[in-house]
Design an enzyme around this catalytic site. Structure first.
Site, PDB file in Angstrom:
ATOM      1  N   HIS A  44     -10.423  -5.325  -3.695  1.00 24.83           N
ATOM      2  CA  HIS A  44      -9.090  -5.557  -3.133  1.00 24.83           C
ATOM      3  C   HIS A  44      -9.213  -5.994  -1.687  1.00 24.83           C
ATOM      4  CE1 HIS A  44     -10.138  -1.295  -2.631  1.00 24.83           C
ATOM      5  NE2 HIS A  44      -9.488  -1.328  -1.474  1.00 24.83           N
ATOM      6  N   GLU A  77     -12.545   3.198  -1.189  1.00 22.86           N
ATOM      7  CA  GLU A  77     -12.130   4.363  -1.978  1.00 22.86           C
ATOM      8  C   GLU A  77     -11.814   3.990  -3.420  1.00 22.86           C
ATOM      9  OE1 GLU A  77      -8.951   6.027   0.328  1.00 22.86           O
ATOM     10  OE2 GLU A  77     -10.332   6.838   1.832  1.00 22.86           O
ATOM     11  N   VAL A  78     -11.234   2.837  -3.632  1.00 20.91           N
ATOM     12  CA  VAL A  78     -10.862   2.433  -4.997  1.00 20.91           C
ATOM     13  C   VAL A  78     -11.851   1.370  -5.475  1.00 20.91           C
ATOM     14  CG1 VAL A  78      -9.057   1.451  -6.442  1.00 20.91           C
ATOM     15  CG2 VAL A  78      -8.428   2.942  -4.531  1.00 20.91           C
ATOM     16  N   ASN A  90     -12.783  -3.453   2.337  1.00 19.84           N
ATOM     17  CA  ASN A  90     -13.757  -2.364   2.427  1.00 19.84           C
ATOM     18  C   ASN A  90     -14.706  -2.461   1.243  1.00 19.84           C
ATOM     19  OD1 ASN A  90     -12.549  -1.224   4.723  1.00 19.84           O
ATOM     20  ND2 ASN A  90     -11.008  -0.202   3.453  1.00 19.84           N
ATOM     21  N   ASP A  98       0.842  -1.190   0.000  1.00 16.64           N
ATOM     22  CA  ASP A  98       0.000   0.000   0.000  1.00 16.64           C
ATOM     23  C   ASP A  98       0.887   1.253   0.000  1.00 16.64           C
ATOM     24  OD1 ASP A  98      -3.228   0.506   0.923  1.00 16.64           O
ATOM     25  OD2 ASP A  98      -1.839   2.199   1.105  1.00 16.64           O
ATOM     26  N   ILE A  99       0.483   2.248  -0.766  1.00 15.07           N
ATOM     27  CA  ILE A  99       1.277   3.475  -0.899  1.00 15.07           C
ATOM     28  C   ILE A  99       1.251   4.304   0.387  1.00 15.07           C
ATOM     29  CG2 ILE A  99      -0.528   5.038  -1.786  1.00 15.07           C
ATOM     30  CD1 ILE A  99       1.466   5.807  -4.026  1.00 15.07           C
ATOM     31  N   HIS A 152      -6.986  -5.927   1.832  1.00 14.83           N
ATOM     32  CA  HIS A 152      -5.825  -5.406   2.549  1.00 14.83           C
ATOM     33  C   HIS A 152      -5.258  -6.538   3.415  1.00 14.83           C
ATOM     34  CE1 HIS A 152      -6.768  -0.956   2.129  1.00 14.83           C
ATOM     35  NE2 HIS A 152      -7.952  -1.472   1.844  1.00 14.83           N
TER      36      HIS A 152
HETATM   37  P1  AMP Z   1      -9.940   1.317   0.242  1.00 20.42           P
HETATM   38  O1  AMP Z   1     -10.498   1.459  -1.175  1.00 20.42           O
HETATM   39  O2  AMP Z   1     -10.534   2.305   1.200  1.00 20.42           O
HETATM   40  O3  AMP Z   1     -10.049  -0.087   0.754  1.00 20.42           O
HETATM   41  O4  AMP Z   1      -8.389   1.648   0.206  1.00 20.42           O
HETATM   42  C1  AMP Z   1      -7.655   1.862  -0.959  1.00 20.42           C
HETATM   43  C2  AMP Z   1      -6.186   1.754  -0.607  1.00 20.42           C
HETATM   44  O5  AMP Z   1      -5.427   1.906  -1.793  1.00 20.42           O
HETATM   45  C3  AMP Z   1      -5.673   2.819   0.387  1.00 20.42           C
HETATM   46  O6  AMP Z   1      -5.111   2.148   1.516  1.00 20.42           O
HETATM   47  C4  AMP Z   1      -4.612   3.578  -0.414  1.00 20.42           C
HETATM   48  O7  AMP Z   1      -3.519   3.980   0.371  1.00 20.42           O
HETATM   49  C5  AMP Z   1      -4.219   2.554  -1.476  1.00 20.42           C
HETATM   50  N1  AMP Z   1      -3.680   3.109  -2.705  1.00 20.42           N
HETATM   51  C6  AMP Z   1      -4.213   4.097  -3.468  1.00 20.42           C
HETATM   52  N2  AMP Z   1      -3.450   4.319  -4.543  1.00 20.42           N
HETATM   53  C7  AMP Z   1      -2.413   3.439  -4.480  1.00 20.42           C
HETATM   54  C8  AMP Z   1      -1.286   3.169  -5.298  1.00 20.42           C
HETATM   55  N3  AMP Z   1      -1.054   3.860  -6.436  1.00 20.42           N
HETATM   56  N4  AMP Z   1      -0.419   2.192  -4.923  1.00 20.42           N
HETATM   57  C9  AMP Z   1      -0.638   1.510  -3.780  1.00 20.42           C
HETATM   58  N5  AMP Z   1      -1.683   1.709  -2.952  1.00 20.42           N
HETATM   59  C10 AMP Z   1      -2.557   2.668  -3.294  1.00 20.42           C
END
Ligand code: AMP
Length: 123
Positions: free
Chosen positions: A104, A99-100, A91, A33-34, A106
């Site tokens: 995915h 958020e994305v 999530n 994770d970034i 974690h």
């Molecule tokens: P969520 O969608 O809330 O489960 O979390 C999305 C996760 O993606 C967050 O923990 C971000 O820090 C991570 N994230 C977003 N962009 C990137 C990226 N380019 N590379 C790695 N992790 C990312």
């Protein structure tokens, strides 16, 4: 919800954005994770286009689901957290604070993570 091919994980899968890869096979890609929230914090994403856990569990083939979860286990092994223990989190949707919009999981570890979640009242 329709899959949005411009999301950041779709761009990583297409090689348009870099990632710090941990593991990859035909079914999944895993990377750090970034913005890590624990000493070990990685993400595992399926190679197919699925918005969320809901979409993946309803629409993916049995082979894709099995392949994905085997990749989650293999990623945890490669991260070295099996002996000490780890936590998975997926999530999903608004209340889940996703958020994305590409499914995915974690993987958190590397230190005691405490109890599951701070207790939250119903909205
Ligand atoms: P969520 O969608 O809330 O489960 O979390 C999305 C996760 O993606 C967050 O923990 C971000 O820090 C991570 N994230 C977003 N962009 C990137 C990226 N380019 N590379 C790695 N992790 C990312």
């Amino acid at each position: 919800m329709a899959y949005d091919r411009s999301n950041v994980f779709a761009r990583i899968l297409r090689g348009e954005l870099p990632c710090n890869r941990v593991y990859e096979d035909d079914y999944a890609l895993a990377f750090h994770d970034i913005n890590p929230l624990a000493p070990v914090h990685a993400l595992v994403i399926p190679k197919g286009e699925y918005v969320s856990m809901d979409d993946f569990s309803a629409e993916a083939s049995a082979e894709a689901i099995a392949g994905f979860f085997r990749a989650v286990g293999e990623t945890a092994r490669r991260l070295g957290v099996v002996e000490s223990g780890y936590r998975l989190l997926a999530n999903t949707g608004a209340d889940g604070n996703q958020e994305v919009p590409h499914f995915h999981v974690h993987i958190f570890g590397g230190a005691p993570l405490g109890r599951m979640l701070k207790k939250i009242e119903r909205h």
